[in-house]
Scaffold this active site. Structure first.
Site, PDB file in Angstrom:
ATOM      1  N   TYR A 454       0.814  -1.135  -0.051  1.00  0.00           N
ATOM      2  CA  TYR A 454      -0.009  -0.054  -0.119  1.00  0.00           C
ATOM      3  C   TYR A 454       0.771   1.269  -0.112  1.00  0.00           C
ATOM      4  O   TYR A 454       1.819   1.267   0.599  1.00  0.00           O
ATOM      5  CB  TYR A 454      -0.859   0.140   1.450  1.00  0.00           C
ATOM      6  CG  TYR A 454      -2.185  -0.691   1.001  1.00  0.00           C
ATOM      7  CD1 TYR A 454      -2.464  -1.483  -0.105  1.00  0.00           C
ATOM      8  CD2 TYR A 454      -3.020  -0.798   2.200  1.00  0.00           C
ATOM      9  CE1 TYR A 454      -3.715  -2.328   0.024  1.00  0.00           C
ATOM     10  CE2 TYR A 454      -4.144  -1.559   2.271  1.00  0.00           C
ATOM     11  CZ  TYR A 454      -4.397  -2.153   1.332  1.00  0.00           C
ATOM     12  OH  TYR A 454      -5.751  -2.855   1.117  1.00  0.00           O
ATOM     13  N   LYS A 455       0.461   2.353  -0.651  1.00  0.00           N
ATOM     14  CA  LYS A 455       1.261   3.486  -0.584  1.00  0.00           C
ATOM     15  C   LYS A 455       0.369   4.511   0.011  1.00  0.00           C
ATOM     16  O   LYS A 455      -0.952   4.858  -0.573  1.00  0.00           O
ATOM     17  CB  LYS A 455       1.379   4.157  -2.119  1.00  0.00           C
ATOM     18  CG  LYS A 455       2.327   5.434  -1.969  1.00  0.00           C
ATOM     19  CD  LYS A 455       2.576   5.881  -3.503  1.00  0.00           C
ATOM     20  CE  LYS A 455       3.538   6.887  -3.198  1.00  0.00           C
ATOM     21  NZ  LYS A 455       3.417   8.002  -2.445  1.00  0.00           N
ATOM     22  N   TYR A 456       0.217   4.675   1.469  1.00  0.00           N
ATOM     23  CA  TYR A 456      -0.351   5.357   2.137  1.00  0.00           C
ATOM     24  C   TYR A 456      -0.317   6.828   1.894  1.00  0.00           C
ATOM     25  O   TYR A 456       0.579   7.492   1.489  1.00  0.00           O
ATOM     26  CB  TYR A 456      -0.065   4.903   3.700  1.00  0.00           C
ATOM     27  CG  TYR A 456      -0.492   3.683   3.948  1.00  0.00           C
ATOM     28  CD1 TYR A 456      -1.433   3.373   4.604  1.00  0.00           C
ATOM     29  CD2 TYR A 456       0.767   2.735   3.908  1.00  0.00           C
ATOM     30  CE1 TYR A 456      -1.799   1.902   4.824  1.00  0.00           C
ATOM     31  CE2 TYR A 456       0.544   1.292   4.330  1.00  0.00           C
ATOM     32  CZ  TYR A 456      -0.559   1.074   4.744  1.00  0.00           C
ATOM     33  OH  TYR A 456      -0.947  -0.225   5.428  1.00  0.00           O
ATOM     34  N   GLU A 623      -2.916   6.014  -1.896  1.00  0.00           N
ATOM     35  CA  GLU A 623      -2.601   6.606  -3.276  1.00  0.00           C
ATOM     36  C   GLU A 623      -2.469   5.707  -4.254  1.00  0.00           C
ATOM     37  O   GLU A 623      -2.323   5.984  -5.374  1.00  0.00           O
ATOM     38  CB  GLU A 623      -1.466   7.503  -2.832  1.00  0.00           C
ATOM     39  CG  GLU A 623      -1.537   8.562  -2.139  1.00  0.00           C
ATOM     40  CD  GLU A 623      -0.443   9.378  -2.190  1.00  0.00           C
ATOM     41  OE1 GLU A 623       0.735   8.958  -1.834  1.00  0.00           O
ATOM     42  OE2 GLU A 623      -0.367  10.529  -2.203  1.00  0.00           O
TER      43      GLU A 623
END
Length: 857
Positions: A454-456, A623
């Site tokens: 995950y790209k937080y 994102e």
């Protein structure tokens, strides 16, 4: 001779007040601080936050490095009639009123001129813009112990007169060699002055020199009025030019000691330390002393240095390259260069012996381009080895405070061991290369195993910690830009204390993580906009209202050992083995930050699982994804043509590099995530690096039907091909009917200040990231807020819309609809790598970037 301005009475002629026009106000980098560089109110009531002598219309300067401007005849400019009551320096200004008693002035001036001629005789240095091999850094002895500021000024003048990257590096190399050979203690302050900084990026040192202080200092030294200085600024557009012209008409009765590089740097440090009551007067006193001691061009570049806007091309990469070459050619006196010859291939030297260099100089012919010369090839191999070493050291330990002394002590030998990765000193983070689809990712990685994470939507954080005695542990939290955020997150430092308590064998670590706002009760993720609502300084943990979670994704240092050269698989395993998730329990401190690992999915689970993982990431307000290679590619058995592709696929941690080992798949770049906009090109900036001959970035605008003119919304530098750049530069050639240095066509630019202006006449389709609030753009301001407009993050050019006129471009209402309908809102400051992203440029390898730096502009 031209007649002097008439002054028939003791009362000078009043100067008419320059009518203010907010459309023509030039917001100078220094005289308006970044936070005040934007117009804060609408319409003609907009007031410029500039000091008195800068307000009013002024000429926009083109983004070139001109030679010294013509000195303006200030005899025709009004001067102050009031005495300089607070001046502690005796000066004579030649703009005296004729009714004053001037009978003794000529003799005094003659005496002063003679005195200055003797005391201000500048040191003579050789030209710096030559091939470093032919340059001689040695100076006749004796000379002063500290490097004169005139030497640095000579370098700055030479830098301002070229755009050639090769020549810039040659100039920097030669000036650094001169300082190393003659004034070693002055090398560190010279590096900081050249880099336009006062210290390492992670140490917050602010000059704190307001525009009013510099204005008063120039007035005090020159005796000129604010109106006269305003006229000068309107004519030159640069504070350095103003100070130079004003000071050129001043003669001092007492000779001042010449400026030195350490004196200027130490004076700036003193200015930064002035606090409390009386600080402004103390700062002004220091500035006045510097200006009075400066001579000629020193005044111009001293003022620009105080403005922290040197306007020369000495960027960090150029300075590091020049430093490496300077040490190669002029190693410190502590380094032995006794051999008369050396075997470059066998010894892998980092220095050229002085005897060898002297032999080369006899018939060395500077040349452009590649030539068949074994000596030059040998030198470039040594250059490259030294440059790679210094850059490698710097990205792991970005502090000249340790690097420069280490070089002066032992040169480049074992520099990486003497200045290693250390807890408390942030390393430059590894970066991801953008991709547009999962197909593109599989095309690049093939069958190589990878992890999708995950790209937080949070703030990237580098967490440093080292166990101390009892509870006195060393802890630092740094942002992506190396800013110290430790005081902002007491809940994170409290978590680190808990980690040391629960893991007695843990001694030190550096973790790469994302700090994300979370719901304290449920643990649900919140947006970056909510995270940005936290206070930034002196945060009391008991008053924290926005809880955060730490989502760790990499481990660069553990228990005294650097892990940068290890594979991501090993670093990831150590991270998960040595650290445990921390979630709130009933018996634990509710104010501590939460700790967990990023959500991930392995490629071994199949493509269908990765596709589902992407959907889940978007639904969880992330994102997008980060794709990370787990292991180094096995190059055995591959043909040389295929090996080059795998060179940019490292599984190691590569500070400050974008490689294909980390790929970024953001929803912003995926087709269908964000609707496109039809925007109008209305201006541009001069390109840098490979794009120096083109316009890049380009300023884009909406069409505002209410005002009947475009309104600037964002910059764009992504999606263009080289062919399109060339065509655009031909279409918008400077001086044509479509391109001008001055604003000729009606458009609302807000806080944007392009180098050139385009005639609004075409429409481009633009796709990018989500819509954000912006303190620079005034697009849709009347529909959003009183102080902020809307802008587009990470815009990318799609195509030219030949079927549309500018009045059919997207309007502010359409932009507002997109903003309100998008999934989740982000803070205007963003939480990624900046407002401008050229995704095509990210695909280039680091070797290509280095090649680009060597190209002659």
């Amino acid at each position: 001779m031209p007649k002097r301005a008439s002054s028939a009475s003791t009362t000078p002629t009043k100067t008419k007040r320059v009518k203010e026009s907010h459309n023509q106000i030039r917001l100078d980098h220094f005289f308006a601080s970044p936070s005040k560089q934007h117009l804060e109110s609408k319409g003609t009531n907009t007031r410029s936050p500039l000091p008195e002598f800068i307000q009013g219309s002024s000429k926009l300067q083109k983004n070139t490095r001109p030679s010294s401007p013509e000195i303006i005849d200030v005899d025709a400019i009004d001067i102050a009639t009031e005495p300089n009551e607070s001046s502690a320096h005796t000066t004579i200004n030649k703009q005296s009123s004729p009714k004053e008693d001037v009978s003794s002035i000529p003799s005094i001036l003659a005496k002063v001129d003679k005195q200055q001629a003797q005391s201000e005789k500048p040191a003579i240095f050789a030209a710096l813009d030559v091939d470093p091999v032919t340059y001689s850094p040695d100076l006749p002895l004796p000379h002063s112990a500290e490097a004169p500021y005139s030497l640095l000024t000579l370098a700055l003048i030479s830098l301002s007169q070229t755009r050639s990257r090769i020549l810039i590096i040659d100039i920097l190399t030669n000036v650094l060699r001169t300082i190393m050979a003659n004034y070693p203690p002055s090398l560190l302050p010279a590096i900081y002055l050249l880099s336009n900084s006062l210290g390492p990026q992670f140490i917050p040192i602010e000059l704190g020199l307001g525009s009013s202080i510099l204005t008063r200092s120039i007035q005090q030294v020159s005796g000129m009025s604010a109106a006269a200085l305003r006229k000068l600024y309107n004519s030159t557009g640069d504070p350095g030019d103003v100070a130079y012209t004003a000071k050129s008409n001043v003669r001092t009765l007492v000779a001042h000691k010449p400026l030195t590089i350490p004196l200027v740097y130490n004076s700036m440090i003193k200015i930064s330390k002035c606090k409390g009551q009386g600080a402004a007067k103390e700062k002004q006193k220091i500035v006045e002393k510097l200006l009075l001691a400066a001579n000629g061009e020193e005044v111009r570049y001293l003022t620009r240095t105080l403005c922290q806007n040197l306007r020369v091309g000495a960027v960090r990469t150029s300075i590091l390259t020049a430093l490496a070459r300077a040490v190669v050619l002029t190693p410190p006196s502590t380094v032995s260069t006794a051999p008369t010859s050396f075997d470059e291939d066998a010894d892998n030297p980092l220095h050229v012996p002085s005897s060898v260099l002297m032999e080369w100089k006899k018939d060395w012919k500077p040349t452009k381009g590649k030539v068949s010369d074994p000596r030059r090839e040998t030198l470039y191999k040594i250059y490259k080895r030294a440059e790679n070493l210094i850059k490698q050291v710097y990205v792991r330990h970005p502090s000249y405070d340790q690097i420069i002394p280490a070089i002066l002590q032992q040169g480049l030998d074992s520099l990486a061991e003497r200045v290693p990765l250390a807890v408390g000193v942030p390393l430059l983070p590894m970066l991801g290369s953008p991709t547009r689809s999962l197909d593109e990712i599989y095309a690049k990685l093939g069958e190589l195993p990878f992890i999708a994470e995950y790209k937080y939507d949070g703030q990237r954080a580098q967490i440093h910690a080292s166990r101390g005695s009892k509870t006195k542990h060393e802890m630092k939290i740094f942002s992506r830009h190396l800013e110290d955020m430790t005081a902002k997150y007491p809940d994170v430092t409290g978590l680190i204390e808990y980690m040391f308590q629960s893991a007695p064998d843990l001694t030190s670590f550096i973790i790469d993580a994302e700090i994300v706002a979370i719901d304290r009760a449920t643990g649900a993720l919140k947006s970056f906009q909510e995270l940005s609502g936290r206070a930034r300084k002196d945060v009391n943990i008991k008053e924290v209202k926005i809880s955060v979670g730490i989502f760790a994704f990499d481990l660069m240092y553990l228990d005294g050992e650097s892990l940068l050269g290890r594979s991501f698989r090993l670093r990831r395993t150590l991270l998960r083995d040595r650290f445990s998730p921390f979630k709130m329990q009933s018996n634990e401190d509710p104010f501590l930050a939460r700790f967990n690992f990023v959500e991930s999915c392995e490629s071994t689970q199949g493509r269908a699982a990765i596709e589902t993982f992407i959907t889940n990431a978007v639904e969880n307000r992330c994102e997008g994804l980060m794709i990370k290679l787990l292991d180094e590619p096995d190059l055995s058995g591959t043909v040389p043509e295929k090996q080059s592709r795998h060179k940019v696929l490292p599984a190691t941690y590569e500070p400050d590099l974008r490689t294909l080992g980390w790929l970024k798949l953001k929803k912003d770049y995926m087709e269908g995530i964000v609707d496109s906009l039809d925007l109008i090109p209305v201006g541009a900036w001069y390109g840098n690096g490979r794009k120096v001959k083109w316009w890049s970035p380009v300023l884009l605008a909406l069409w505002n039907p209410r005002t009947g003119r475009p309104v600037a919304v964002c910059k764009c530098m992504s999606g263009f091909t080289d062919t399109f750049y060339a065509t655009m530069k031909e279409t918008y050639s400077l001086g044509s009917e479509l391109c001008s240095e001055t604003q000729k066509w009606e458009c609302d630019f807000g806080g944007f200040k392009p180098d050139v202006y385009f005639k609004p006449c075409v429409v481009w389709e633009i796709r990018g990231a989500d819509i954000t609030e912006s303190p620079v753009s005034i697009a849709a301001q009347e529909l959003v807020s009183d102080s902020r407009g809307l802008s587009l993050r990470f815009p990318r050019f799609i195509r030219v819309k030949d079927d549309k006129g500018i009045e059919q471009a997207s309007n502010p209402a359409f932009l507002v609809d997109m903003w309100r309908n998008q999934q989740g809102k982000r803070n205007d400051a963003g939480n990624d790598e900046g407002d401008l992203v050229d995704v095509d440029e990210y695909m280039e390898s680091s070797a290509g970037e280095e090649e680009d730096q060597e190209s002659d502009f």
